[in-house]
Structures are given as structure tokens and as C-alpha cells.
Design a protein around this motif. Structure first.
Motif, mmCIF file in Angstrom:
data_model
loop_
_atom_site.group_PDB
_atom_site.id
_atom_site.type_symbol
_atom_site.label_atom_id
_atom_site.label_comp_id
_atom_site.label_asym_id
_atom_site.label_seq_id
_atom_site.Cartn_x
_atom_site.Cartn_y
_atom_site.Cartn_z
ATOM 1 N N ALA A 1 9.742 -77.268 -40.507
ATOM 2 C CA ALA A 1 8.528 -77.354 -41.340
ATOM 3 C C ALA A 1 8.821 -76.871 -42.759
ATOM 4 C CB ALA A 1 7.416 -76.529 -40.701
ATOM 5 N N THR B 1 11.065 -79.544 -44.534
ATOM 6 C CA THR B 1 10.541 -80.887 -44.797
ATOM 7 C C THR B 1 9.152 -80.873 -45.415
ATOM 8 O OG1 THR B 1 9.684 -80.947 -42.564
ATOM 9 C CG2 THR B 1 11.847 -81.938 -42.919
ATOM 10 N N GLN B 2 8.432 -79.754 -45.324
ATOM 11 C CA GLN B 2 7.068 -79.762 -45.878
ATOM 12 C C GLN B 2 6.905 -78.750 -47.006
ATOM 13 O OE1 GLN B 2 4.682 -79.257 -42.355
ATOM 14 N NE2 GLN B 2 5.784 -80.996 -41.430
ATOM 15 N N ALA C 1 9.836 -78.987 -49.420
ATOM 16 C CA ALA C 1 10.494 -80.289 -49.382
ATOM 17 C C ALA C 1 11.096 -80.635 -50.734
ATOM 18 C CB ALA C 1 9.498 -81.365 -48.970
#
Lengths: 223, 231, 486
Positions: free
Chosen positions: A201, A204-205, A208
Motif C-alpha cells: 500500500a 503503490t498508493q 506512489a
């Protein structure tokens, strides 16, 4: 000798190979006329064949072992015991320890003892950065760190490379989680394990697209 | 019975069928079995044997040891291999993945050797290597009454020139096997390789499929029993 | 019973020219087979002797038990078995096709290469170059020469078949074609997959059992059954009983026989389903056996009293009996409950002896006793040795099979059963083997008897062959006292 026996063979004529061939060719072409009791034998063979096919099929179905190349006990049914046949789960601490001690990785600077080098590399043992927020720690290891950082009251100024996917080490999220779980439980540290999903998480979030290393100030802004 | 073309076709069809069923299908499954990568240990199993043991495998092959010794442990309850201490678990296909010639054997005139490297045969608490040298030199020394032939041709009796060899084994042998004065008995390279091979024989890694054994189904118990077998 | 052939009848004149064309290769293969048989029996004796006297010849590396055992088994297969099978196949092919073998010298040349391969292979095994693969023991460098010379011989047999004058095809020819065509495939595949580029892991035992089972069932089985069918009808002078059923047996054998090999691997680390499938399909071989039984047994039982005195008839009778018993036993032994007890024991040695010796070798002896006087054009020089050979083979084989089977049963009980009582520990392997000594000693004695019979056979054969070769012109074969067959 019974009359049936008399019928079952014929003389070979003059006994030569030619008459042998001719007699048998005739026998093969002309099935014996169905006299009384004569057709018992083919019926018996057919019955035997069917019975053996039946028995053989039952035998095979019973002892098929799931038709699985990894089953050596014919009575074992993989469907009934599917759960037991899983690959042994990875032990994150053992895996993390191996990663930590990999040449060129963590132990190069922070030492196998987790004590670092006074004045140069900060310690991990009893470090508030290690046992504190896992979100900060994940980002720090994923992308690295530059600039001043204060650990256990001492200030260090150096640069730590990133280890996550896309970095020079290109460690998977599992590996990052394993090594973090390891350092949070070793040398007297007792912080909870780091979940792989959290690493994914963060990468990638929340962070990111980030490629450059963090600074201590940036990290402290994160809860 | 005169249709010879049909006969030929039938023969080839049957041959192809048995070839496909017995060989080809299995070549795609057991024949392509990968090694198991254990993330905890960071290793793939089975591990290759050390080079000297691989050379010993050739000695094992050329002396025809397989004529009397199997290398397959049968599962608990099918024979009593486990009670004989021939292995912690039964053999599985993956144990043999890296062997250039798989010698599972068909005769048990002697004991199974699949885990001989793990057995505490090294009586007198010594390195198993010395036990094996004595056993190969004269099986009656270690196993009285054995029908195993002696392999004295794997040893060399030679004059001591300079320092005695550290490998000499006559100290392990009784009086009637002592060499003449000034001589020593040393294992040849082949004996060393063979013993290295024997000592390397151990299947200890618990592959997941080793747990694929039938457990009598009594509700609630089966899972636990299967777990136990996994160890 | 067949009417004794009269030299003037056209059929027998044709038969004589056919037999004459087989004379050179037939005598060559028969003699080579007999020589290898004697050498192989000598090796068997050494190996058997070592099982109760392990110190015997122990300091000779070339004669260590493992190597002698490998060499012996390979020699009896490729030396004795194949040479005998070549002689039988070529003669039966020529006889049933009613066609002469053309250019028979080439067969002798091919046979020379074959036997060179066997010689080099045996020495290679004894010298430590063996593969240790059961059924393919010879060093890899031998297999190519064996394959090429085999192909040569087989093609010659097939050409003879192709040139047949008889408009009909007898069941023996089917079995011969089965053997001749199946062997090169399984041999080359097994060689490639086991020796040249070995397959991975336990695929090797699978390929190996597939090969050895095919070799036994299709090569030795095919040639042997072909000879049994031919000689049964020929010696008794009657047609095969229930002949219309024989193709059923043939096709069931062809379709299901190739699957039954892995049944030998019960309990081994190969996938359980492969073994189960193989066992299930091997059940169907019992139908094949029934067909053989109801074809051959009633016909043989119609033989006249005079024919029953014929050594060839006796050999054939024993061979049929051994075939039926051995194949039934091999199906029963592959059942899991039997295999749990008897796998890895001398019971399987006994079964191998019953199949290879009781069935195939007896069929080969029977055929050779009919074949050799016909192609050599003279009768056996010492008829007494023929009778001696029969009785020594029968007694030797029966004694050895029974002794090994009993030994194997005791071995299996010792290896796989705990002694009665609480806290019992397994019987040590050494003690089990010591308990088998009387049986193993009986087996060795039986081998001595077999060896004596084989020497008698070799003497008789060598005598007839050298006489035939030195005088040259074949005499019309009407004087044989071995059997009176056209």
C-alpha cells in the motif's frame, strides 16, 4: 476322450507346413458350427474378460491416489486432505535475518549486532525509528534516506539507499516486510510484525511514484 | 488372419499407446518435477551431492551394489522399513531428482541404503567413515555372519615411505589383518569416494508431498494426524 | 501323429531346401546360444556360490558379486536368449512362409557382430563399465552395435516373411512379427532414455520396468509362444484346439501387455496411480493366459504315446506349463498385499527363473531339438545326452524355483513382519539371510545340475554342427530320432 475333445482338433493332413497352414486358415475362416455345448468357451472368455475389466476398474478407481504425481500412497485422496499438502509457510523472521545479513545489505552498516557504528551509522537495537511507526520505517527502507537524523539522542548524517522495487536492490514487498519484521523483533526489540499488504500500500498508493530518498523531516510528518 | 497391414498398424498403435500412457504422461508430471525452493532456508531441495559423493555414486554403480541393496524406503504400514530405522520418512519422487542414475533397486539381500549416511552405524562413537572402511575391508568385523563380500581390492597395502599416511586404517583392523612390518593399509581413491557417497545418503528434508499418506478417517482427528505425519 | 515324411513328396522336398537355407545361420545361432548358455550358467554358479560363501573369489574385483550378477543376467538375456531366439525366429519364419532364406551368410555376419557386442558387453560389465540398469546392464558403447546387428537380422526375417509362398498366415507368424517389430522400439527408447540422456528421477525406474517387461512379454514371450504354437500342432499332428480364439489372445496381449511393467514398482516412490493402472491392466493378461491354455493344452494332450516320448514334446509341455504358472504368479505377485511381503525377495528371482528358464529356455530347447537335426541333415550323435539334458533341466529348474520361492517367502516374512510378542524388534537382515542358507545351497546344487545339462547340450550340438560343417552336403532330414516331423 469325450466327443467334444475330438472336435476341438483336426488332423493336419500330410503333416507338412502347407497343410498346417491350410487347416488353420480354414479353422480361422469358418467358425465351428454351434454344436451342443461348443460355444461355452467363447462365452466363458467373454465373461472372464468382462469380470476382469470390472474388477480392474474398481481396483484402479479405489487405488488411483487422486491421479496425482505427488501421491505415493494409493489410498490417499488429495481432495479429502487438500489442506495438509501445502508448501511450508515462510518464516518472516528467518527470511528477514537472511536478507539483513546479505552482503551489501543492512548488516554492512548497521552491523549484525544491530548496534551500528557510533557516530557514523545509527543503531537499530532499541531505536525509536525501528520500534515506532511502521509507516515511516516502510518508506525509509523502500526509498532510502538522506540528511541528518536523530536516533537515541545522537545525530547522524549519512545516506541510506532504498531497497524496494525499482531501487538498486529491487526487493519485493515480501522481502521488505520480512526484513522489517526481523529488525523489529531482534536485539531486544519487540514491535509488532510488518504486514506485506502495508508495504504494498505504501509503495503503490501513499508514496506512489516516489524515487528519491526521504529526509527525516519528511518522515516525521507521517504518523 | 492375412491382413498384414492391419496387423502392423495394430502393433504400432498398441506400442504408441503404452508408450504414451506409461512414459509420456508421466514425463510431463513426475519427469518435469521442479525442486522445492524453501524460502526459510533460501535453498532449493534436493541439494546436489558434493562432487566427491557424485564420484562415489559411480563406484557404487560399477561395483553392482544395487544387486543387493535397495535405495527406497517404503511408507509406514507397508512393510516395516520405518521400524528398521531405514529412514525418518518414506521416499518420494523428489528425493531422486538430481541423481544421474536412479538405483532404487529390486533386491534386499542387504539392508536399504537410502539413509545410510544418517544412521548411527558408526559404532564406538567414531566418524562413520572409519566404520565403513572396516566394513568394506572385512564385513565380518562389523557385521558377523553377513553374506556381503569383502572389498579388499578397494584398499592398498603399501610400504611406508617417509611419514606414515594419515589415512592408514590398519589401526582399525584386528591382528589377523595387519600388514607386514613397515607397511600400511590405505583406502584407494575409489574407497574414499564410495564412503563419501554412502555418508551423503540421507533424505531428511520434509517435502510437502511426504505428508500425502492415507490416514484412517475418524472425524476431527484426520487433520491432526496428517499434520503429525508431515513432521 | 504326423506321418513320417517321405523324401519324395514335394512338400518335404520343399521343406528340405528351406531347412538347407537355414542351415548356416541356424547352426551358428544355436551354437553361439549354447556357448553363452554354458558361460552364463558358470557365472550364475559363481554368483550363487558367493551367497553362502562370500569370501569365495572375493579378492578378484572382476568377479565381485554385483558385477557377476549383472554380467550373468545380461549374458543369459542377450547371449543365450537372443541367439536362441534368432535361430528360432529365422527357422519358423522360413518354414511358415515356405520360402528359403536368401543369402544366409549375411545373417552369420550380423550374428558375428551381435556376439562381438555381447562379448565386449560382458567383459565391460565385469570390468566395471556396466550401467547397473536392470535389463540394460551392458555398457552404453555396446548398445549401438547390438541395435544395428539386431536390425539386420530382424530385417532378414521380415524379408523372408515378405517373400512367403504360403497364401495363409499362421498365428505363430503374428507372434513372430510382434516380437521382431516391438523389440527395436523398446530397446532404442530405453537406451536413449536411460543411458544416453537419462530422464529425471523416478522416470528411470518407470522406463526400466516398461522395457524389461516388454522384453520379457513381447520379445521372449512372442518368440516362445510362436514356437509353442508351431511345435504343438507340428509334433502332435493335430490342429490347434479352438484356433479361432487365438487372435483374441494375441490382441489382448498386444493392447494391454505393454502397460503391465510398472506393476513391479509397488511401494516405490512413483505415482500411485501409475502402479494401480498397471496392476489393473495386468489382470486382463489372465484372459490371454486362458486363451493360450485352451489353445495349447488340449492339443498337447492329444499327442500319441510315441510323441510323448519325444524330448522336444516334453520340453514344449514343460514350457507351456511354466508359461501359465509364471504369468499367473506375476499377476498375483504384483497385488499390493503380496508385494508388501514379497517385493525385493528371492520370490521374484524364482519368478524370473520360471519365466526365463522354465518357459523361454524350455521352448528354445524344444525348438532346437527339432530344428538342429533338420537343418544339419543328421540326427543327434548321442541320444542319451538329450534325455539327460531334459531331466537335468526339469529337475534343476523345478528345484531352483521351489528353493528360491521358499527362501523368498521366509525372507519376506523376516524383512517385513515383526516377530510376535510385545515390544518385538525387527529380525536383523543378517539373521534373515542366515536362515535362508539351506535354500540358497539347494539353489546352487540345482544350478550344478542345470550346468551339467547345458554342457551335455553343448557337446551334442557341437558334435552335430562340426559334423555337418565338415561334410557339407545336407542329407534329407528323415533320419532324426529326436522327432519325426516333416
Amino acid at each position: 476322450m469325450s466327443s467334444q475333445d475330438q472336435d476341438s482338433t483336426r488332423p493336419l493332413g500330410d503333416g507338412s507346413d502347407a497343410s498346417l497352414q491350410a487347416v488353420h486358415a480354414d479353422l480361422a475362416a469358418n467358425k465351428p458350427e454351434p454344436k451342443d455345448g461348443y460355444s461355452v468357451l467363447p462365452l466363458f472368455l467373454l465373461g472372464l474378460l468382462s469380470a476382469l475389466i470390472f474388477v480392474g476398474s474398481i481396483y484402479f478407481v479405489h487405488y488411483r491416489g487422486g491421479i496425482d504425481p505427488l501421491v505415493y500412497d494409493e489410498r490417499f485422496d488429495p481432495k479429502k486432505a487438500a489442506k495438509t499438502a501445502t508448501v511450508a509457510a515462510v518464516d518472516p523472521i528467518a527470511a528477514g535475518k537472511r536478507l539483513y545479513n546479505q552482503p551489501g545489505a543492512c548488516a554492512t552498516c548497521h552491523q549484525a549486532t544491530g548496534l551500528g557504528v557510533p557516530g557514523v551509522f545509527p543503531p537499530l537495537a532499541a531505536s525509536e525509528w525501528v520500534t515506532g511507526s511502521d509507516e515511516r520505517l516502510i518508506r525509509l527502507v523502500l526509498h532510502g534516506l538522506v540528511g541528518e537524523i536523530k536516533v537515541k539522542g545522537n545525530t547522524y548524517n549519512g545516506a541510506m539507499p532504498g531497497f524496494g522495487l525499482g531501487s538498486g536492490f529491487n526487493w519485493s514487498d515480501e522481502k521488505v516486510a520480512h526484513v522489517l519484521t526481523y529488525i523489529r523483533s531482534e536485539w531486544g526489540n519487540a514491535a509488532p510484525a510488518v504486514d506485506v499488504a502495508k508495504v504494498t500500500a505504501a509503495r503503490t498508493q501513499a508514496a506512489a511514484g516516489r524515487t528519491k530518498p526521504w529526509t527525516a523531516v519528511e518522515l516525521e510528518a507521517i504518523p | 488372419m492375412n491382413r498384414i497391414a492391419l496387423l502392423f498398424l495394430g502393433l504400432f498403435a498398441a506400442l504408441a499407446a503404452s508408450w504414451t500412457g506409461v512414459i509420456l504422461v508421466n514425463q510431463g508430471s513426475v519427469g518435469a518435477l521442479p525442486r522445492v525452493v524453501d524460502a526459510n532456508e533460501g535453498l532449493a531441495f534436493p541439494q546436489p551431492l558434493p562432487g566427491v559423493a557424485q564420484q562415489g555414486h559411480l563406484v557404487y554403480q560399477d561395483l553392482g551394489c544395487v544387486a543387493c541393496h535397495t535405495q527406497q524406503v517404503r511408507r509406514a504400514g507397508f512393510g516395516i522399513d520405518n521400524k528398521r530405522g531405514w529412514g525418518e520418512r518414506h521416499s518420494v519422487a523428489r528425493d531422486y531428482l538430481l541423481e544421474p542414475r536412479v538405483l532404487i533397486g529390486t533386491h534386499r539381500i542387504g539392508p536399504d541404503l537410502r539413509n545410510v549416511g544418517q544412521r548411527k552405524d558408526g559404532q564406538e562413537g567414531r566418524d562413520g567413515r572409519e566404520w565403513h572402511y572396516r566394513h568394506l575391508y572385512d564385513p565380518q568385523l562389523t557385521s558377523p555372519g553377513s553374506v556381503m563380500p569383502p572389498f579388499r581390492f578397494l584398499f592398498e597395502t603399501r610400504r611406508i615411505v617417509g611419514e606414515p599416511s594419515p589415512k592408514a586404517i590398519q589401526a582399525l583392523l584386528p591382528a589377523w589383518h595387519q600388514p607386514p612390518a613397515g607397511h600400511e593399509i590405505v583406502p584407494t581413491v575409489r574407497a574414499e569416494r564410495l564412503v563419501s557417497y554412502l555418508l551423503s545418503l540421507k533424505d531428511t528434508y520434509a517435502y510437502p508431498e511426504a505428508a500425502n499418506v492415507y490416514v484412517a478417517q475418524t472425524e476431527g482427528q484426520s487433520g491432526a494426524a496428517a499434520e503429525g505425519a508431515h513432521k | 501323429m504326423a506321418s513320417p515324411s517321405s523324401p519324395t513328396s514335394p512338400a518335404s522336398a520343399e521343406g528340405a531346401s528351406i531347412d538347407a537355407s537355414v542351415r548356416l545361420p541356424g547352426l551358428y545361432f544355436a551354437a553361439a546360444a549354447a556357448v553363452w548358455l554354458v558361460v552364463g550358467t558358470a557365472l550364475s554358479l559363481i554368483a550363487a556360490f558367493k551367497l553362502h560363501s562370500p569370501a569365495f573369489l572375493a579378492d578378484c574385483e572382476w568377479l565381485t558379486y554385483g558385477r557377476v550378477r549383472s554380467a550373468e543376467s545380461a549374458l543369459l538375456i542377450y547371449g543365450w536368449g537372443f541367439n536362441a531366439a534368432f535361430a528360432m525366429a529365422i527357422w519358423l519364419m522360413a518354414r511358415l512362409a515356405q520360402a528359403e532364406v536368401r543369402r544366409p551368410v549375411t545373417l552369420v555376419v550380423a550374428g558375428g557382430f551381435w556376439n562381438l557386442g555381447v562379448l565386449v558387453g560382458t567383459l565391460g560389465v565385469l570390468g566395471g563399465h556396466g550401467t547397473a540398469v536392470e535389463g540394460l546392464e551392458f555398457p552404453s558403447y555396446v548398445n549401438a552395435i547390438l541395435f544395428v546387428s539386431y536390425a539386420w537380422i530382424a530385417i532378414w526375417a521380415l524379408l523372408t516373411f515378405r517373400a512367403r509362398r504360403s497364401p495363409h498366415v499362421f498365428i505363430s507368424q503374428w507372434y513372430l512379427l510382434l516380437a521382431l517389430l516391438w523389440f527395436p522400439w523398446v530397446f532404442s527408447l530405453a537406451h536413449l532414455l536411460l543411458v544416453v540422456d537419462p530422464v529425471q528421477g523416478v522416470m528411470q525406474p518407470l522406463v526400466q520396468t516398461w522395457y524389461t517387461h516388454s522384453l520379457g512379454l513381447f520379445w521372449f514371450g512372442g518368440i516362445g509362444v510362436a514356437a509353442l504354437y508351431y511345435l504343438t500342432t507340428k509334433l502332435t499332428g493335430r490342429s490347434i484346439a479352438h484356433y479361432h480364439l487365438s487372435p483374441v489372445g494375441f490382441w489382448l496381449l498386444v493392447i494391454f501387455g505393454g502397460w503391465a511393467g510398472p506393476a513391479r514398482l509397488v511401494g516405490a516412490p512413483v505415482p500411485a496411480w501409475v502402479v494401480s493402472l498397471s496392476i489393473a491392466l495386468s489382470f486382463l493378461l489372465l484372459v490371454v493366459l486362458s486363451v493360450w491354455a485352451c489353445n495349447l493344452v488340449p492339443t498337447l494332450s492329444r499327442a500319441s504315446a510315441a510323441v510323448r516320448q519325444d524330448p522336444a514334446y516334453r520340453f514344449i509341455g514343460v514350457s507351456v506349463l511354466a508359461l501359465l504358472v509364471a504369468q499367473t504368479a506375476s499377476v498375483l505377485l504384483s497385488l499390493r498385499s503380496a508385494a508388501e511381503l514379497l517385493q525385493f525377495t528371492f520370490v521374484h528371482t524364482a519368478l524370473g527363473q520360471l519365466t526365463q528358464y522354465g518357459f523361454f529356455s524350455m521352448a528354445a530347447f524344444g525348438t532346437l531339438y527339432v530344428l538342429v537335426p533338420r537343418i544339419a541333415g543328421r540326427s543327434w550323435p548321442v541320444p542319451g545326452l538329450v534325455g539327460f539334458h531334459f531331466w537335468s533341466s526339469l529337475l534343476g529348474c523345478a528345484t531352483s524355483v521351489v528353493a528360491l520361492a521358499l527362501a523368498g517367502y521366509r525372507q519376506g516374512v523376516g524383512l517385513n513382519r515383526l516377530p510376535a510378542g510385545d515390544g518385538a524388534v525387527p529380525v536383523p537382515v543378517i539373521e534373515i539371510l542366515q536362515g535362508l542358507q539351506p535354500y540358497l545351497f539347494t539353489h546352487t546344487s540345482a544350478l550344478v545340475l542345470l550346468a551339467a545339462g547345458h554342457v551335455a547340450f553343448l557337446v551334442n550340438l557341437g558334435w552335430i554342427a562340426s559334423a555337418s560343417c565338415s561334410c557339407g552336403v545336407p542329407v534329407t532330414p528323415s533320419l532324426s530320432n529326436a522327432s519325426k516331423v516333416a
